[in-house]
Scaffold this active site. Sequence first.
Site, PDB file in Angstrom:
ATOM      1  N   THR A  48       0.835  -1.197   0.000  1.00 32.63           N
ATOM      2  CA  THR A  48       0.000   0.000   0.000  1.00 32.63           C
ATOM      3  C   THR A  48       0.870   1.247   0.000  1.00 32.63           C
ATOM      4  O   THR A  48       2.071   1.184   0.285  1.00 32.63           O
ATOM      5  CB  THR A  48      -0.929   0.011   1.240  1.00 32.63           C
ATOM      6  N   ILE A  50       3.182   4.451  -0.455  1.00 34.94           N
ATOM      7  CA  ILE A  50       4.444   4.725  -1.144  1.00 34.94           C
ATOM      8  C   ILE A  50       5.139   3.444  -1.568  1.00 34.94           C
ATOM      9  O   ILE A  50       5.706   3.355  -2.661  1.00 34.94           O
ATOM     10  CB  ILE A  50       5.369   5.550  -0.233  1.00 34.94           C
ATOM     11  N   SER A 174      11.498  10.829   7.486  1.00 29.58           N
ATOM     12  CA  SER A 174      10.455  11.846   7.602  1.00 29.58           C
ATOM     13  C   SER A 174      11.059  13.105   8.199  1.00 29.58           C
ATOM     14  O   SER A 174      12.041  13.054   8.936  1.00 29.58           O
ATOM     15  CB  SER A 174       9.314  11.329   8.490  1.00 29.58           C
ATOM     16  N   TYR A 200       7.391   8.366  17.656  1.00 28.90           N
ATOM     17  CA  TYR A 200       7.543   8.301  16.199  1.00 28.90           C
ATOM     18  C   TYR A 200       8.757   9.120  15.760  1.00 28.90           C
ATOM     19  O   TYR A 200       9.569   8.653  14.947  1.00 28.90           O
ATOM     20  CB  TYR A 200       6.282   8.827  15.513  1.00 28.90           C
TER      21      TYR A 200
END
Length: 267
Positions: A48, A50, A174, A200
């Site tokens: 799913t 990217i 990220s 995260y």
Amino acid sequence: MSRYILPVSVFGTVFGCAVLLKDRMTGGRCPSKATINEKTVVITGANTGIGKETARELARRGGRIIMGCRDMEKCEAAAKEIRGKTLNPHIYARRLDLASMKSIREFAERIKQEEPHVDILINNAGVMRCPQWKTEDGFDMQFGVNHLGHFLLTNLLLDKLKESAPSRVINLASLAHIVGKLDFEDLNWEKKKFDTKQAYCQSKLANVLFTRELAKRLQGKSTGCCICGHVWERVRPVFLFVIGQWTRICAVCIFKQCCVQQAQESQ
């Protein structure tokens, strides 16, 4: 016409900033037409988002794609879809649970046994802002899946990658790493109050540091390591919602201004 200057200027400013933000977040399209025939690519979390789009594009370019996913039903469905759309029969689904060291070792061993070479490893899979869950081995879920799982997988496949040189390791990161902090005294959030956002960010910072160190250790060799960030796929729905709201507000303001002006002129 002067009455339209302010609302039109506001609308233009908002729209212009939106376009610039989109360009900044997406990073642009890849102009390369290169093919990767006879190259083997391992992609984690490829069923799913990217990961799936990356698998589809590299399959279109002729690669042999190994999709490592936890949910085999979704992985098989994605592999079938990619085979159909790219007409590339060399798309394979393999079970990989990054929250389990046992699963990672089994996956890596199967890759080493079945594949004569591995040219590209793309560490894409990840979890984001989940509750205070633990991996099968007792690690914080986000740190365990996003960093430790890929750290182990990369090291297990590193000799195969070196044998297949020139080869590449690509880690997906990220911008969240900017505010991340590594607490080496409590990486698993057992001594302090759990903060899912910071957990995260910590995992993404670990991704960046691991990539930099691995790239340093591989310097001068034919196996390289790089990092990929600025993830647009997750940001896009929020971006479109915000821009949609701003566009609506600007349109309403312009409409109201026109109505007020017409009412004044009719008097």
